[in-house]
Write an enzyme that holds these catalytic residues in place. Sequence first.
Site, short mmCIF file in Angstrom:
data_model
loop_
_atom_site.label_atom_id
_atom_site.label_comp_id
_atom_site.label_asym_id
_atom_site.label_seq_id
_atom_site.Cartn_x
_atom_site.Cartn_y
_atom_site.Cartn_z
N THR A 1 18.24 -8.39 -19.87
CA THR A 1 18.43 -7.47 -18.75
C THR A 1 19.92 -7.17 -18.50
OG1 THR A 1 16.45 -8.39 -17.74
CG2 THR A 1 17.91 -7.16 -16.28
N THR B 1 7.56 -6.45 -14.92
CA THR B 1 7.08 -6.30 -13.54
C THR B 1 5.58 -5.99 -13.54
OG1 THR B 1 7.50 -3.91 -13.54
CG2 THR B 1 9.31 -5.33 -12.78
N GLU C 1 10.06 -11.03 -16.62
CA GLU C 1 9.24 -10.99 -17.85
C GLU C 1 8.20 -9.86 -17.79
OE1 GLU C 1 9.26 -13.70 -20.33
OE2 GLU C 1 10.42 -15.22 -19.27
C1 LIG Z 1 15.23 -14.79 -10.76
C2 LIG Z 1 15.21 -13.88 -11.92
C3 LIG Z 1 15.35 -14.41 -13.21
C4 LIG Z 1 15.40 -13.54 -14.32
N1 LIG Z 1 15.57 -14.08 -15.57
C5 LIG Z 1 15.79 -13.25 -16.63
C6 LIG Z 1 16.13 -13.77 -17.91
O1 LIG Z 1 16.19 -15.01 -18.12
N2 LIG Z 1 16.44 -12.90 -18.91
C7 LIG Z 1 16.39 -11.55 -18.74
O2 LIG Z 1 16.70 -10.82 -19.68
N3 LIG Z 1 16.05 -11.02 -17.53
C8 LIG Z 1 15.74 -11.82 -16.48
N4 LIG Z 1 15.42 -11.31 -15.25
C9 LIG Z 1 15.40 -9.86 -15.08
C10 LIG Z 1 14.00 -9.28 -14.94
O3 LIG Z 1 13.33 -9.34 -16.16
C11 LIG Z 1 14.15 -7.84 -14.38
O4 LIG Z 1 14.55 -7.97 -13.02
C12 LIG Z 1 12.86 -7.06 -14.49
O5 LIG Z 1 12.58 -6.75 -15.84
C13 LIG Z 1 12.93 -5.74 -13.71
O6 LIG Z 1 14.09 -5.03 -13.98
P1 LIG Z 1 15.00 -4.50 -12.77
O7 LIG Z 1 15.24 -5.65 -11.85
O8 LIG Z 1 16.16 -3.81 -13.34
O9 LIG Z 1 14.09 -3.46 -11.99
P2 LIG Z 1 13.89 -1.92 -12.35
O10 LIG Z 1 13.61 -1.77 -13.80
O11 LIG Z 1 14.99 -1.13 -11.78
O12 LIG Z 1 12.55 -1.59 -11.56
C14 LIG Z 1 12.51 -1.40 -10.15
C15 LIG Z 1 11.07 -1.03 -9.76
O13 LIG Z 1 10.68 0.19 -10.43
C16 LIG Z 1 9.50 -0.05 -11.17
N5 LIG Z 1 9.51 0.76 -12.38
C17 LIG Z 1 10.48 0.87 -13.31
N6 LIG Z 1 10.11 1.72 -14.29
C18 LIG Z 1 8.86 2.11 -13.99
C19 LIG Z 1 7.90 2.97 -14.61
N7 LIG Z 1 8.15 3.59 -15.77
N8 LIG Z 1 6.73 3.18 -14.00
C20 LIG Z 1 6.42 2.54 -12.83
N9 LIG Z 1 7.27 1.72 -12.19
C21 LIG Z 1 8.47 1.51 -12.77
C22 LIG Z 1 9.51 -1.54 -11.49
O14 LIG Z 1 8.22 -2.01 -11.81
C23 LIG Z 1 10.06 -2.10 -10.20
O15 LIG Z 1 9.03 -2.19 -9.25
C24 LIG Z 1 15.30 -12.14 -14.13
C25 LIG Z 1 15.12 -11.63 -12.84
C26 LIG Z 1 15.07 -12.46 -11.76
C27 LIG Z 1 14.90 -11.86 -10.40
#
Ligand SMILES: Cc1cc2nc3c(=O)[nH]c(=O)nc-3n(C[C@H](O)[C@H](O)[C@H](O)COP(=O)(O)OP(=O)(O)OC[C@H]3O[C@@H](n4cnc5c(N)ncnc54)[C@H](O)[C@@H]3O)c2cc1C
Length: 391
Positions: free
Chosen positions: A122, A369, A367
Amino acid sequence: MTPQESSQLLADVEAFCQEIRPVEEWCYAEHKFNDQVAPLAKKHNILGTIVPRELGGRGADTVTYARALARIGREGTGVRTFFSGHTSIGEYPIMTWGSDELKKRYLPAACRGEKILAFGLTEPEAGSNPLEMQSTFERKGEQFILNGVKYLISNGGIAEAIVTFAYPKTGTKRMSAFVIDTKVPGFTSETLLAKMGMPTSNTAMFEMQNLAVPAANLLGTEGDGFRIAMGSLVSGRISVAAGSLGVIEDCLAEVINYAKERLQHGKPIAKHQLVQEHIAMIEQHRVTSERMVLWAAELKDAATASPKDAEIGKKADLAAAQTKLFVANAAWDAADRAVQVFGGRGWSTLYRPGRHLQDVRVCRIYEGTDEILKLKIAASVLGGKEWEAFK
Ligand SMILES: Cc1cc2nc3c(=O)[nH]c(=O)nc-3n(C[C@H](O)[C@H](O)[C@H](O)COP(=O)(O)OP(=O)(O)OC[C@H]3O[C@@H](n4cnc5c(N)ncnc54)[C@H](O)[C@@H]3O)c2cc1C
C-alpha cells in the site's frame, strides 16, 4: 505435517497464548506496543510455522496454520496481525517465489526471530488499486535502486526485512517484488500512532530513498510483482479470516461467563431472551466462520499441492476472498453483540469485548476491503474478468 506435529504446534501456540495474555492486557491498558510478542513467539518456536523444516520452520499446512491463527486471534487482532505480517505475507512470498539463496538468507533468520518481516504494498495514493503505486526501481549493475513511500504497513516500523513492490523507472509498466533490508542507508520509517485500535501492534509508513537492493533480492522474475502480491493476499486473507474466527470464539466465551454471572431483574441476564438472541447469533457466526475458514484453508492446501492447476488456484483465491469477507463481518457483529451483553462495562477497553470491537474493525479494511472483495466475488459469479466492475 503429521497429526502429531500438528498437535505439538497447536500446543506450542496454546502455551504462547497463555503467556502473552497478561502482557497484552497490560500493554493495551497502557496503550503501548507489545514488544513481547516476537520474543515469546521465538521461545515457543512459532515464528516460522509454515516455513519448511529444512529452512528452520515447522512445515505446517494451511489448515493447521489457520487453527493456530484462530487461537492467536483470541488474544487480540493486534497480536494476530503481527503473525499475518511476519508469516502469512512476509515469509510466505519469500518461500514461494524466492530463489534458494534468498530463502536461505532470510527464512531461517525469520524463524529464529532475528529478522522480523513485513509486506509493503500500500502507498498513500495506491490502496484498493495497487496498480496506481508510484514507487520505482532502476537496475544499476548488480543492484536495484528503489524509491518510494509505503503506507499503513503492519510491522513496518519493527521489521528487519520487507517484501515490497515497485514499477521500473522506465519501460514496461509491470511491477516487480523485492525483499529489502531496513537497516541500510536510504530506508526510514515512521510509526503511525493515531489508530482507532490495535495500540499494541506496529503499523508504520516507510520511505525508500535511493535504497540499494542486491539483484538477488528480486522475487520471481522482473514483472512478476502483481502476481506475487495477489498470490500473497490469498495467504494473508486466510490469516485475517482465521484470526477473526478467534475473535468470535473469545467473544462467545466472554458472553457465556458474563451473562451467567451478571444478575438483573432477579436472574442471570443469560436467562433473558433478548440476551440469548445475542449469544445465539455469536454462536451462529462461530460455527459458520469455522466451516468457511477450514474450507478456504483446505482449498489453499490443494492449490499448493497442484501449483500448475489453474482451476484449483482460482478456487482457492475466491474462497479466501469469500471467507475473509464473511468472517471479518461476522467478527465485527460478534464483538458488537458481546459489547451489548456486557452493557456499560462493554463500552470500555477494560473488558475484552470492547477491545475486540475496536481492533477487529480493521479486518474489513486490510487485505482487501469489503467492497473490493464483493466486486471480486460478483465478477467471478457473473463470468470472470470481463465483469470486473473496476475496469
Ligand atoms: C492497521 C492497518 C494495517 C495494514 N497493513 C498493511 C500491510 O501490512 N501491508 C500493506 O500493503 N497494506 C496494509 N494496510 C493497507 C490496507 O490494505 C489498505 O488500507 C486497504 O487496501 C484500502 O486502501 P486505502 O486505505 O487506500 O483505501 P482506498 O483504496 O482509498 O478506499 C477507500 C474506500 O473506497 C472504496 N473503494 C475503492 N475503490 C473502489 C471501487 N472500485 N469500488 C467500490 N469501492 C471502492 C474502498 O473499499 C474503501 O471503502 C493496512 C491498513 C491498516 C489500516
